[in-house]
Design a protein around this motif. Structure first.
Motif, PDB file in Angstrom:
ATOM      1  N   ALA A 365     -26.118 -46.760  -9.231  1.00 39.76           N
ATOM      2  CA  ALA A 365     -24.754 -46.401  -9.611  1.00 39.76           C
ATOM      3  C   ALA A 365     -24.522 -44.889  -9.570  1.00 39.76           C
ATOM      4  O   ALA A 365     -23.455 -44.420  -9.151  1.00 39.76           O
ATOM      5  CB  ALA A 365     -24.437 -46.941 -11.003  1.00 39.76           C
ATOM      6  N   ALA A 366     -25.502 -44.109 -10.041  1.00 41.96           N
ATOM      7  CA  ALA A 366     -25.343 -42.651 -10.115  1.00 41.96           C
ATOM      8  C   ALA A 366     -26.065 -41.925  -8.991  1.00 41.96           C
ATOM      9  O   ALA A 366     -26.089 -40.690  -8.974  1.00 41.96           O
ATOM     10  CB  ALA A 366     -25.844 -42.150 -11.473  1.00 41.96           C
ATOM     11  N   GLU A 367     -26.676 -42.665  -8.075  1.00 46.09           N
ATOM     12  CA  GLU A 367     -27.425 -42.092  -6.961  1.00 46.09           C
ATOM     13  C   GLU A 367     -28.454 -41.069  -7.453  1.00 46.09           C
ATOM     14  O   GLU A 367     -28.529 -39.938  -6.968  1.00 46.09           O
ATOM     15  CB  GLU A 367     -26.479 -41.471  -5.929  1.00 46.09           C
ATOM     16  N   LEU A 368     -29.262 -41.498  -8.405  1.00 46.00           N
ATOM     17  CA  LEU A 368     -30.324 -40.662  -8.949  1.00 46.00           C
ATOM     18  C   LEU A 368     -31.476 -40.559  -7.957  1.00 46.00           C
ATOM     19  O   LEU A 368     -31.480 -41.209  -6.906  1.00 46.00           O
ATOM     20  CB  LEU A 368     -30.824 -41.243 -10.271  1.00 46.00           C
ATOM     21  N   SER A 369     -32.459 -39.771  -8.305  1.00 49.70           N
ATOM     22  CA  SER A 369     -33.651 -39.644  -7.463  1.00 49.70           C
ATOM     23  C   SER A 369     -34.331 -40.998  -7.315  1.00 49.70           C
ATOM     24  O   SER A 369     -34.412 -41.767  -8.281  1.00 49.70           O
ATOM     25  CB  SER A 369     -34.626 -38.643  -8.089  1.00 49.70           C
ATOM     26  N   PRO A 370     -34.846 -41.323  -6.126  1.00 55.46           N
ATOM     27  CA  PRO A 370     -35.543 -42.600  -5.950  1.00 55.46           C
ATOM     28  C   PRO A 370     -36.783 -42.723  -6.829  1.00 55.46           C
ATOM     29  O   PRO A 370     -37.259 -43.825  -7.075  1.00 55.46           O
ATOM     30  CB  PRO A 370     -35.910 -42.613  -4.462  1.00 55.46           C
ATOM     31  N   ALA A 371     -37.291 -41.590  -7.301  1.00 54.91           N
ATOM     32  CA  ALA A 371     -38.455 -41.634  -8.194  1.00 54.91           C
ATOM     33  C   ALA A 371     -38.137 -42.400  -9.474  1.00 54.91           C
ATOM     34  O   ALA A 371     -39.038 -42.974 -10.093  1.00 54.91           O
ATOM     35  CB  ALA A 371     -38.913 -40.216  -8.529  1.00 54.91           C
TER      36      ALA A 371
END
Length: 474
Positions: A365-371
Motif C-alpha cells: 500500500a505504501a510502497e515501502l522497501s522490499p526488505a
C-alpha cells in the motif's frame, strides 16, 4: 490410547519404558520412511510449479493450466475422507499401501503423458493418492508412537514439507532441462518404492500391536464420501470461477463457497464451523491459518518481481527464508513440548502470521522497501512452524482409536479447503483491482489474508479446553 498415556502426554512426562526419541532403534526406519513419503509428496507438489510451463508448451495445454493445480487439491479431499474411514474400520495398513500404490500410478500416468488430458488424469490420481497417504500416515503415528513423541514426529513431517521448498523447484528445473520434464515424475517412482520399504517395520508393528475394539468399529461412510465429492467439485468451481466474465464471477464464486461449506460439514467434527472449544477449534484454526498464510504467500514473489524488479530466483529467496524459519520453529516447538503450552503456541503463532501479513499490506500500500515484506515473511514462516506440528498433536490427543482416521482426515481437509478457498478468493480480488493499477491488487489480496488471520487469532485460545470423545462426529 489409554487414559494413562493421555495423562503422560498432558503432563509432558515420559513413561519409564518409552523410547528416548523418534530415531531410537525401535522407530528409526519407520521415522525415516514416513518422513521420506511426506518429503516426496511435497517435492512433487512443489516441483510441478517449476515445470508446468514446459508441460503446457509441450502438450499444448495452456487452456487447462490452472486445472493441473486445482485438480489434485480437489481429489485429495476425496482421498482423505476415504482413507480416514478405512483406517478407522480396519487400521491404517491397507489404506497406506493402497494410497502409495495410487500415488505411484498417478506419477506413471503423468510421466508418460503424451497429451494434456492424460497428464491431467495423472495429476488427479496423484492428488487422490497423496491425500489418502497423508491421513494414513497420521493414523500410523497414532498407533505406533507414544504420545510423548508425537510432537517430534510431526516436527519431522513439517520439516519434510519445508525442505522441498528449498530444493524442489531448483532440482526439478535441472532435471527437466537436462533430460525431460517426464523424468520429474518417473524418477520419483523409484524413490517412493524405497521409502515404502522403510515403512515395512511399521506394518509389522501394527499387525502385532493392540487392535481397536470391534464393537466401536464404524461402518463404511458412503454418505461422507459423496459429500467429499461435492466439496471437491465446489473447490474446482471456485478455482475456475475467475476465468468467467462479468457478474458470473461473483455468482459462481459465492455459490461455490456455499456449496463447499455445506459439503464439508459432515466431514469435520460437529461445532467446527462455529469454533466450539477443543477439537472443533483445532480443525477450524488449521484451515484459517492455512488460508491466511498461503493466500498471501503466492503473491509475495509476484509483488517483488512486478513492483520491485526482482528476478524470479531472487524473489524466491523470500519464500526460502520463510521455509527455513518454519523448519527451525518446528524443531524448536518439539523441544519445548513440556514448557510451551498448546494454547500459547497457537497465540504466538497466529500473531506472528498476522504481523507478517500486515507488513505485506503496508509494503504494497505504501510502497515501502522490499526488505520489509521479506523480513516480515520470516516471522510468518516461524509462526506456521510453531503451529502446524502442535495442531497435529492436539488432533490426536483429542482422538481415540475408533476416530483417529476421521479426525486426521478432518484436519487435512480443513487445511486443503482453507488454502484452496483463500487462493481462489485472492485471485478474484486481484483480478478485480487490476484496473486500479499500482500495487493495489497486491494490497487487496494481503488485506483479505490479514482479515482471515485476525479471525484465526480470535479462536486461538479455544483449542486447549476440549476432551477426548469417542464419537467421531463430536
Amino acid at each position: 490410547m489409554t487414559s494413562d498415556a493421555r495423562l503422560d502426554a498432558a503432563s509432558g512426562n515420559q513413561a519409564p519404558d518409552a523410547p528416548r526419541g523418534i530415531f531410537s532403534s525401535r522407530y528409526l526406519w519407520v521415522t525415516i520412511g514416513a518422513c521420506a513419503l511426506v518429503f516426496l509428496a511435497a517435492f512433487e507438489s512443489l516441483a510441478v510449479t517449476t515445470i508446468m510451463p514446459l508441460v503446457s508448451d509441450d502438450l499444448d495445454g495452456a487452456a487447462l493450466y490452472a486445472l493441473a493445480f486445482a485438480g489434485p487439491l480437489a481429489t485429495g479431499v476425496i482421498g482423505m475422507v476415504f482413507a480416514g474411514n478405512w483406517s478407522d474400520r480396519n487400521g491404517p495398513i491397507a489404506p497406506l499401501l493402497t494410497s502409495v500404490a495410487v500415488f505411484i500410478v498417478g506419477l506413471l500416468v503423468a510421466g508418460l503423458a503424451t497429451d494434456m488430458t492424460m497428464f491431467l488424469v495423472g495429476r488427479l490420481v496423484q492428488g487422490l493418492g497423496s491425500g489418502a497417504m497423508n491421513v494414513a500416515l497420521y493414523v500410523v503415528v497414532a498407533r505406533i508412537y507414544p504420545p510423548t513423541l508425537h510432537a517430534r514426529i510431526f516436527a519431522g513431517f513439517a520439516a519434510a514439507w519445508v525442505v522441498p521448498s528449498l530444493i524442489g523447484p531448483f532440482a526439478a528445473g535441472i532435471v527437466a532441462e537436462a533430460t525431460s520434464w517426464h523424468w520429474v515424475f518417473l524418477g520419483v517412482v523409484v524413490l517412493v518404492l524405497l521409502a515404502m520399504l522403510m515403512v515395512v517395520p511399521a506394518i509389522r508393528m501394527l499387525r502385532g500391536g493392540p487392535q481397536p475394539d470391534p464393537s466401536t468399529r464404524p461402518g463404511w461412510a458412503f454418505g461422507k464420501i459423496a459429500w467429499a465429492l461435492l466439496a471437491a467439485a465446489a473447490v474446482l468451481g471456485l478455482n475456475l470461477s475467475s476465468q468467467l466474465d462479468g457478474a458470473l464471477v461473483g455468482v459462481v464464486a459465492v455459490l461455490a463457497i456455499v456449496v463447499a461449506l455445506i459439503a464439508v460439514r459432515p466431514l469435520i467434527p460437529v461445532g467446527t464451523l462455529r469454533a466450539a472449544r477443543g477439537l472443533p477449534a483445532v480443525i477450524l484454526l488449521r484451515g484459517l491459518i492455512a488460508a491466511a498464510f498461503f493466500g498471501a504467500e503466492v503473491y509475495i514473489p509476484y509483488l517483488l518481481t512486478d513492483r520491485y524488479g526482482f528476478s524470479a530466483s531472487l524473489s524466491g529467496l523470500a519464500l526460502t527464508g520463510a521455509a527455513l524459519t518454519w523448519a527451525t520453529a518446528s524443531w524448536l516447538q518439539g523441544r519445548l513440548d513440556g514448557i510451551l503450552s498448546h494454547v500459547n503456541a497457537m497465540r504466538i503463532g497466529t500473531v506472528l502470521v498476522l504481523v507478517a501479513i500486515a507488513l505485506a499490506v503496508a509494503t504494497a500500500a505504501a510502497e515501502l522497501s522490499p526488505a520489509v515484506v521479506i523480513g516480515g515473511w520470516l516471522l510468518g514462516g516461524a509462526g506456521m512452524g510453531l503451529m502446524y506440528p502442535r495442531l497435529s498433536v492436539m488432533t490426536l490427543s483429542y482422538s481415540t482409536p475408533s476416530n483417529q482416521g476421521f479426525n486426521s482426515s478432518a484436519l487435512s481437509i480443513s487445511d486443503s479447503l482453507g488454502a484452496a478457498l483463500a487462493l481462489a478468493s485472492t485471485g478474484i480480488v486481484f483480478a478485480a483491482l487490476v484496473g486500479i493499477g499500482g500495487s493495489w491488487p497486491f494490497a487487496g489480496c494481503f488485506a483479505l489474508a490479514a482479515v482471515i488471520s485476525c479471525v484465526a487469532l480470535s479462536i486461538a485460545s479455544r483449542v486447549g479446553t476440549g476432551r477426548c470423545i469417542d464419537d467421531a462426529r463430536v
